[in-house]
Design a protein around this motif. Structure first.
Motif, short mmCIF file in Angstrom:
data_model
loop_
_atom_site.label_atom_id
_atom_site.label_comp_id
_atom_site.label_asym_id
_atom_site.label_seq_id
_atom_site.Cartn_x
_atom_site.Cartn_y
_atom_site.Cartn_z
N UNK A 33 -18.34 5.88 -6.23
CA UNK A 33 -17.06 5.87 -7.10
C UNK A 33 -17.28 5.35 -8.36
N UNK A 34 -16.29 5.97 -9.09
CA UNK A 34 -16.35 5.88 -10.66
C UNK A 34 -15.21 4.81 -10.76
N UNK A 35 -15.17 4.27 -12.06
CA UNK A 35 -14.26 3.15 -12.38
C UNK A 35 -12.54 3.68 -12.14
N UNK A 36 -12.23 4.83 -12.25
CA UNK A 36 -11.09 5.50 -12.24
C UNK A 36 -10.73 6.16 -10.87
N UNK A 37 -11.69 6.39 -10.05
CA UNK A 37 -11.73 7.39 -9.00
C UNK A 37 -10.67 7.02 -8.03
N UNK A 38 -10.51 5.54 -7.66
CA UNK A 38 -9.49 5.02 -6.89
C UNK A 38 -8.36 4.27 -7.57
N UNK A 39 -7.44 5.05 -8.08
CA UNK A 39 -6.34 4.30 -9.00
C UNK A 39 -5.49 3.24 -8.06
N UNK A 40 -5.23 2.35 -9.02
CA UNK A 40 -4.61 1.15 -8.45
C UNK A 40 -3.32 1.44 -7.94
N UNK A 41 -3.26 1.28 -6.35
CA UNK A 41 -2.06 1.89 -5.53
C UNK A 41 -1.67 0.51 -4.73
N UNK A 42 -0.39 0.34 -4.46
CA UNK A 42 0.02 -0.71 -3.44
C UNK A 42 0.79 -0.19 -2.47
N UNK A 43 0.63 -0.49 -1.22
CA UNK A 43 1.38 0.00 -0.02
C UNK A 43 1.57 -0.90 0.97
N UNK A 44 3.10 -1.20 1.36
CA UNK A 44 3.03 -1.87 2.62
C UNK A 44 2.62 -1.71 3.86
N UNK A 45 1.64 -2.31 4.65
CA UNK A 45 1.09 -1.96 5.72
C UNK A 45 1.32 -2.76 6.87
N UNK A 46 0.60 -2.55 8.18
CA UNK A 46 0.96 -3.34 9.17
C UNK A 46 -0.47 -3.25 9.96
N UNK A 47 -0.47 -4.16 11.01
CA UNK A 47 -1.68 -3.89 11.92
C UNK A 47 -1.92 -2.80 12.54
N UNK A 48 -0.69 -1.94 13.00
CA UNK A 48 -0.76 -0.54 13.51
C UNK A 48 -1.10 0.44 12.86
N UNK A 49 -0.71 0.60 11.42
CA UNK A 49 -0.59 1.47 10.52
C UNK A 49 -1.80 1.40 9.57
N UNK A 50 -2.56 0.21 9.51
CA UNK A 50 -3.46 0.05 8.46
C UNK A 50 -4.37 0.83 8.32
N UNK A 51 -5.17 1.30 9.04
CA UNK A 51 -6.31 2.44 9.18
C UNK A 51 -5.74 3.60 8.57
N UNK A 52 -4.52 4.13 9.25
CA UNK A 52 -3.86 5.38 8.78
C UNK A 52 -3.53 5.26 7.17
N UNK A 53 -3.01 3.98 6.90
CA UNK A 53 -2.61 3.86 5.37
C UNK A 53 -3.84 4.00 4.91
N UNK A 54 -4.89 3.41 4.75
CA UNK A 54 -6.22 3.47 4.01
C UNK A 54 -6.68 4.93 3.96
N UNK A 55 -6.42 5.62 5.01
CA UNK A 55 -7.10 7.18 5.04
C UNK A 55 -6.22 7.88 4.08
N UNK A 56 -4.99 7.79 4.35
CA UNK A 56 -3.79 8.57 3.31
C UNK A 56 -4.02 8.10 1.96
#
Length: 186
Positions: A33-56
């Protein structure tokens, strides 16, 4: 490690740190990964949706989630710890890569608790309570005026920290900042 991290909920404690060793499998996955490959994003998450949220989040940024299997497993583990400590509060997921300074200003978060883990490069810098001039910090004085003495401490890669912010902490939240990274190649 859960007992160390859970200490942050005690009165008078505004930081708990789990000083864990790095994992070469995760470092290898993230080295591409380079310095701009994963842009800063924020997302409300939960124990149930966490892995799906990361993958998305990875897919939205044209990154293949399966290429980060070890990292995602580590994130799931850290999230489970944080969800158990945060006692049902809303949790916002924030993942990003950067080669710039995110926030050089010494500040306390406006959140109850925040989990931080830097995987590559310098980690977050923080001050002990005795080092902080709270009046200077509250009046937006320059960083040099906020630090009473010494230098900030720094979290190392892979260390896991939970910081207590100002809400519910009577203005005694952990004062911290992003480390300098510009022109460092990190």
């Amino acid at each position: 490690h859960i007992d160390v991290l859970r200490q942050v909920i005690e009165p008078g404690v505004n930081l708990s740190v789990w000083q864990r060793r790095g994992a070469s499998t995760i470092s290898r996955e993230l080295s591409a990964l380079g310095g701009s490959d994963l842009r800063d994003t924020r997302h409300l998450t939960s124990p149930v949706s966490f892995d799906h949220d990361v993958a998305a989040l990875l897919q939205r940024q044209c990154l293949e989630p399966s290429a980060f299997a070890h990292w995602r497993a580590d994130l799931r583990s850290l999230a489970a710890l944080f969800f158990s400590i945060s006692e049902g509060r809303d949790v916002c997921l924030r993942l990003f890569t950067t080669d710039r300074e995110d926030c050089r200003r010494l500040h306390a978060d406006r959140t109850h608790l925040r989990l931080l883990c830097t995987y590559q490069g310098p980690g977050t810098e923080w001050l002990t309570d005795a080092q902080v001039d709270r009046a200077a910090q509250a009046s937006c004085a320059p960083n040099e005026s906020i630090i009473r003495f010494g230098e900030p401490s720094r979290l190392e890669p892979f260390w896991v920290a939970i910081l207590k912010g100002d809400p519910g902490n009577s203005g005694e939240g952990l004062v911290h900042r992003s480390p300098p990274v510009e022109c460092s190649g990190q």
